[in-house]
Motif scaffolding. Structure first.
Motif, short mmCIF file in Angstrom:
data_model
loop_
_atom_site.label_atom_id
_atom_site.label_comp_id
_atom_site.label_asym_id
_atom_site.label_seq_id
_atom_site.Cartn_x
_atom_site.Cartn_y
_atom_site.Cartn_z
N LYS A 57 21.57 13.00 -16.98
CA LYS A 57 22.35 14.32 -16.12
C LYS A 57 21.18 15.32 -15.58
N ALA A 58 20.34 15.60 -16.52
CA ALA A 58 19.24 16.73 -16.03
C ALA A 58 18.37 16.00 -14.99
N ALA A 59 17.85 14.64 -15.14
CA ALA A 59 17.08 13.92 -14.24
C ALA A 59 17.89 13.76 -12.86
N GLU A 60 19.05 13.47 -12.95
CA GLU A 60 19.64 13.61 -11.48
C GLU A 60 19.96 14.61 -10.93
N VAL A 64 14.79 13.57 -10.41
CA VAL A 64 13.47 12.98 -10.86
C VAL A 64 13.75 11.81 -11.84
N SER A 65 12.90 11.25 -12.57
CA SER A 65 13.22 10.24 -13.52
C SER A 65 13.38 10.67 -14.71
N ARG A 66 14.03 9.97 -15.77
CA ARG A 66 14.42 10.49 -17.06
C ARG A 66 12.95 10.47 -17.76
N GLN A 67 12.24 9.64 -17.56
CA GLN A 67 10.75 10.07 -18.22
C GLN A 67 9.95 11.22 -17.69
N THR A 72 8.21 16.50 -19.14
CA THR A 72 8.20 18.10 -18.78
C THR A 72 8.73 18.68 -20.28
N LEU A 73 9.83 18.41 -20.78
CA LEU A 73 10.57 19.16 -21.79
C LEU A 73 9.42 19.17 -23.07
N LEU A 74 9.09 18.01 -23.25
CA LEU A 74 7.98 17.83 -24.43
C LEU A 74 6.66 18.83 -24.12
N ARG A 75 6.32 18.80 -22.99
CA ARG A 75 5.26 19.77 -22.59
C ARG A 75 5.56 21.09 -22.76
N GLN A 76 6.61 21.51 -22.36
CA GLN A 76 7.15 22.86 -22.68
C GLN A 76 7.18 23.34 -24.03
#
Length: 102
Positions: A57-60, A64-67, A72-76
């Motif tokens: 849902k966030a990717a849509e 952007v892609s799910r990856q 991005t979330l892991l980096r944050q």
């Protein structure tokens, strides 16, 4: 009168590679402003269906892609972790204010 910018020419990667293969000095094409990235390693991660649905849902929503969302979330999260660890070591709160001595 308008000021014209000097047009900078950039060579294609193939052109630079060909020049290097011919023994020509190609160092002028490199600025050393970037950073070297290590090799990419593929990993497998298991997600519960509800979390996967949230990621999709966030990717849509971001188009952007799910990856890309996962990276991005892991980096944050890692950045936040490192900031909190640094703040704990230096005696400041993550907001930047120093703690008072007891």
């Amino acid at each position: 009168m308008k000021t014209m910018r000097k047009k900078t020419s950039s060579a294609a990667a193939e052109d630079i590679a060909q020049r290097a293969d011919q023994g020509e000095d190609v160092s002028r094409f490199f600025t050393n402003r970037g950073r070297m990235m290590g090799p990419i390693r593929r990993v497998n991660v298991d997600f519960a269906s509800p979390m996967l649905a949230e990621l999709d849902k966030a990717a849509e929503a971001l188009n952007v892609s799910r990856q890309a969302v996962i990276k991005t979330l892991l980096r944050q999260a890692l950045d936040q972790h490192y900031l909190a660890a640094h703040a704990a070591e230096s005696g400041t709160k993550p907001g930047g204010r120093a703690r008072k001595a007891p």
